[in-house]
Design a protein around this motif. Sequence first.
Motif, short mmCIF file in Angstrom:
data_model
loop_
_atom_site.label_atom_id
_atom_site.label_comp_id
_atom_site.label_asym_id
_atom_site.label_seq_id
_atom_site.Cartn_x
_atom_site.Cartn_y
_atom_site.Cartn_z
N THR A 251 0.82 -1.22 0.00
CA THR A 251 0.00 0.00 0.00
C THR A 251 0.85 1.26 0.00
O THR A 251 0.47 2.26 -0.60
CB THR A 251 -0.96 0.08 1.21
N TRP A 352 -3.58 -9.97 9.57
CA TRP A 352 -4.61 -9.16 8.88
C TRP A 352 -3.99 -8.43 7.70
O TRP A 352 -4.66 -8.08 6.76
CB TRP A 352 -5.26 -8.15 9.84
N ALA A 355 -4.07 -9.20 3.45
CA ALA A 355 -5.17 -8.92 2.52
C ALA A 355 -4.65 -8.11 1.34
O ALA A 355 -3.78 -7.26 1.53
CB ALA A 355 -6.26 -8.13 3.24
N PRO A 356 -5.15 -8.30 0.13
CA PRO A 356 -6.24 -9.20 -0.26
C PRO A 356 -5.83 -10.66 -0.43
O PRO A 356 -6.66 -11.47 -0.81
CB PRO A 356 -6.69 -8.62 -1.61
N GLN A 359 -5.28 -14.78 4.55
CA GLN A 359 -4.59 -14.56 5.81
C GLN A 359 -3.93 -15.85 6.29
O GLN A 359 -4.23 -16.93 5.79
CB GLN A 359 -5.57 -14.04 6.86
N PRO A 392 -9.40 -12.26 10.33
CA PRO A 392 -9.37 -11.83 11.73
C PRO A 392 -10.74 -11.67 12.39
O PRO A 392 -10.92 -12.07 13.53
CB PRO A 392 -8.62 -10.49 11.69
N ALA A 393 -11.70 -11.09 11.67
CA ALA A 393 -13.01 -10.88 12.31
C ALA A 393 -13.83 -12.16 12.37
O ALA A 393 -14.70 -12.30 13.22
CB ALA A 393 -13.78 -9.78 11.59
N THR B 40 -7.78 -0.64 -3.21
CA THR B 40 -6.44 -0.08 -3.17
C THR B 40 -6.12 0.54 -1.81
O THR B 40 -5.04 0.33 -1.27
CB THR B 40 -6.28 1.02 -4.26
N LEU B 43 -9.05 -1.66 1.86
CA LEU B 43 -9.09 -3.10 2.11
C LEU B 43 -7.97 -3.62 3.02
O LEU B 43 -8.23 -4.47 3.88
CB LEU B 43 -9.09 -3.85 0.76
N GLN B 47 -10.31 -4.94 5.57
CA GLN B 47 -10.50 -6.27 5.02
C GLN B 47 -11.50 -6.30 3.85
O GLN B 47 -12.27 -5.38 3.65
CB GLN B 47 -10.90 -7.29 6.11
N GLN B 48 -11.39 -7.40 3.11
CA GLN B 48 -12.15 -7.58 1.88
C GLN B 48 -13.65 -7.36 2.06
O GLN B 48 -14.30 -6.72 1.26
CB GLN B 48 -11.94 -9.04 1.41
N SER B 51 -15.14 -6.37 7.32
CA SER B 51 -15.39 -6.88 8.68
C SER B 51 -14.35 -6.40 9.69
O SER B 51 -14.52 -6.58 10.89
CB SER B 51 -15.45 -8.41 8.68
N GLY B 52 -13.25 -5.78 9.23
CA GLY B 52 -12.29 -5.20 10.16
C GLY B 52 -11.43 -6.23 10.87
O GLY B 52 -11.40 -7.40 10.48
N VAL B 53 -10.71 -5.78 11.90
CA VAL B 53 -9.80 -6.63 12.67
C VAL B 53 -10.08 -6.38 14.15
O VAL B 53 -9.93 -5.25 14.60
CB VAL B 53 -8.32 -6.30 12.37
N PRO B 54 -10.46 -7.40 14.91
CA PRO B 54 -10.77 -7.20 16.33
C PRO B 54 -9.65 -6.44 17.05
O PRO B 54 -8.48 -6.74 16.85
CB PRO B 54 -10.91 -8.61 16.88
#
Lengths: 428, 137
Positions: A251, A352, A355-356, A359, A392-393, B40, B43, B47-48, B51-54
């Motif tokens: 990124t 995490w 991505a894409p 994982q 992760p989620a 780009t 994500l 996330q795709q 749903s995020g990351v806890p």
Amino acid sequence: MKWICKMLPLVLLAGTAYGNDTTHIKPKIRKAPRIEENGGITLPDGFKATVFADTVGRARHLVTTSTGDVYIMLFRLKNGKGILRLRDTNNDGVADQSTTFGNYAGTGITIKDGYLYASSNKEIFRYKLNDKQEVINPDQPERIVTGLIDRGTHNTKSLVLDNTGNIYVNIGAPSNACQVEDRKKGSPSPDPCPLLDSVGGVWQFKADQPDQGYHNGVRFAMGIRNIVGLDWNKTSNSLFAMQHGRDNLNTLFPEMYNEDESAELPAEELFEIKKGDDFGWPYCYFDWQQDKKVLAPEYGGDKKKQDRCADKKKPAYAFPGHWAPNALLFYTGNQFPERYKNGAFIAFHGSWNRAPKPQAGYFVVFLPFKDGKPNGKYEIFADGFAGESREPAKATYRPCGLAQGPDGSLYISEDKKGRIWKVSYTKK
Amino acid sequence: MRKTFLLITCAAAFLLTAAQVKPKPVPKKVMDNGKKVYDTYCLPCHQQDGSGVPNMTPTLIKTTWVTGDKTKLVQVILKGLKGVEVDGETYENVMAPHDYLTDQEIADVTTFIRNSFGNKASMLTPAEVKAIRAKTK
């Protein structure tokens, strides 16, 4: 015509509602609950796990006493408390008593020479234990260290002690790669990185002096982005720790790194840490595929160039990227087969930043050691934590802490639902 | 026979009225471009599937920020966010400012997240983003 249209759905609805009241409806069949072998995880042949405790809160690190009690540090307060003690009175592998104390949450917890040490994200406390290994004064710990930097990111303060009265604590850098604006594409990284005098390393404090801080602590090692898992190796009599490697190569530098490279790089590094070591963050990262420390793109790197990174300390072992090593434990027990003795267990919380791409991580690995050095390739020891999806989620569990019981069993904690496993070797 | 005819007419009328109350479907071009921007820039953290990351990065599924006030949403993207509670939870990671995205890209990506991952909310236009950017310091 129009009114019929409006009424018809109502009539139909009434019909179905009426239908529900009749006895025509099929009885719902309850599925029998699935019996989870080993508490939902997979283990090598001969090992078994019990669910020692469940839904305890966001369980981070944990430690056992010589009497078999387990102390667990919680990431968020649960009913106002951050430390949990579990006890298995009938020795069936399942805790049946619990108490809580501590009005702070955190990650680090350990026991040494009759004291329980625990950390919030800013401070370290200790509690004297009685001869039953119980905390004598849960409401009045001694504050050993205070004023450590906590800026949200990489703020957990994992800790371990050596055998000569010193505490080692990680102070993570609140940053990915020392950019002025963290993780913003195009934002520059100053040279030298101004963060390194107060974060981005391991600090050493005295185990028994109250209210220490930066002014009397020792910066033991530097150039470390963030550590969560660390342990003292009794064979080499030295500190080992797992670094969380940097993120976002793709990124931040899409013209240099594609998504595959960014998923695999850099390595998650295992460090043997001696006083004065510099591991190179943020200037360098370790490329496990080329087996070398290379210059980071923020500092003029081109994926190959080494420059100032040539003399930074190399890792003792390197794992693929972003697995998030959250616990390290040298196994010194006698219960597991001989080959495990003095080797390292590492709990990978799970990635995490791949991505894409898919994982990875979400397992506990074993890395064999000989004479205080890694000896051979890692192997996956416990898996299946994530369940159906290694995202992760969605992952069911995310392993986070490791501890060795007095009988040589291995405890694994996880911080999503708060399950604790007790793993034993059962083959005769 | 007449009964069937009645049912069909009613069903058709019903579908037509239902379609009228729904917000206008988002043009495919906007969604496609929004997805491109999302893939780009967003994500890697969210996330795709949003749903995020806890403990690290919040979800974008049905949060007040995503489906609520447009100004607040655009400002999160322009200015980033750090140490702010999202629907009762705190997160360790930072949201970097994305002020280098164009009005068009921000309009498309906000429209995309408001109409993906199970969300349903109105579109944003580049003109709206431009106006919000102008009053954001």
